[in-house]
Write an enzyme that holds these catalytic residues in place. Sequence first.
Site, short mmCIF file in Angstrom:
data_model
loop_
_atom_site.label_atom_id
_atom_site.label_comp_id
_atom_site.label_asym_id
_atom_site.label_seq_id
_atom_site.Cartn_x
_atom_site.Cartn_y
_atom_site.Cartn_z
N LYS A 236 37.64 42.95 44.86
CA LYS A 236 36.74 42.79 43.72
C LYS A 236 35.41 42.20 44.20
CE LYS A 236 38.79 44.11 39.84
NZ LYS A 236 40.09 43.57 39.45
N ARG A 237 35.49 41.00 44.77
CA ARG A 237 34.26 40.36 45.20
C ARG A 237 34.12 40.44 46.72
NH1 ARG A 237 32.57 34.97 45.93
NH2 ARG A 237 34.56 34.07 45.30
#
Length: 300
Positions: A236-237
């Site tokens: 995700k990040r």
Amino acid sequence: MPPSPPLPSRYIGRFAPTPSGFLHFGSLIAALASFLDARAAGGRWLVRMEDLDPPREVPGAQDAILRTLENHGLHWDGPVVRQSERHEAYEAVVQQLLASGQAYACTCSRKTLQDYPGRYPGFCRNAQHAPSDAAIRLRVPDREYGFIDRLQGEYRQHLGREVGDFVIRRRDGLYAYQLAVVLDDAWQGVTDIVRGADLLDSTPRQLYLQELLGLPQPRYLHLPLIVQPDGQKLGKRYRSPPLSPDQAGAALLRALRALGQQPPSALAGAPAEVILSWAIAHWNAEHIAPVAALAEAELR
Ligand code: GLU
Ligand code: ZN
């Protein structure tokens, strides 16, 4: 207390990737853990391509996955089995379950089912639809199925209340993962399944299918989901570290640490095969944490 039975000497493990993408760090961990658990037990380790869903298959992914395993020293036994070559076996069981009334045709549209996320409400249970142009669902018993996972401990699920009758063949004719995985693990004589915890809640459905079809129940070890330091899903990040052949040793060392193993620092820079020899000799599945967050440093 009676002594516990001796560990069976026969061990067959497997890694069963879906070619809907390339191997990433999370799937390397599943491949490595199943490989080490098998090799440390003196067992066989198989690779099965779960190519049940051609529209979702990424061209070239099968070859790339196998090459990545080889680059990381993860050499399998025997030929790679492809689920795309097993349709006859799946169909025979679908027909058997339809004939016995354990399975039935469901014509509910996606739109109808949208209002019932999670559990199928059983609309077609007694409808006697024709099985052509319909999904085939397995009738589930109104009871709990549970098992003791080697890592996660006891896991129970009430199939009737929490899952409902589930699809074994889709309306478009594709076979469902739940059916194929159970038939293939039994057909290949798999005794031990080591895979990601994202499949923990599929296991009770698989236990039910094993019971219904008279198949042996393998032992299970569900690995922790590897999450980012902030608890988010990998990717995700932080980007999941790419797996490149010239970084194979480093990726194996990271994966070993994520599995709670403690490779000595002297192994830094060593070839994959040397790291794996150490890892087989020192494998301890009890050191795996049931939930694992990657440390910040592991993501660089
Ligand atoms: N093919 C499944 C996946 O890639 C794994 C199936 C299994 O290990 O049971 O998620
Ligand atoms: Zn229906």
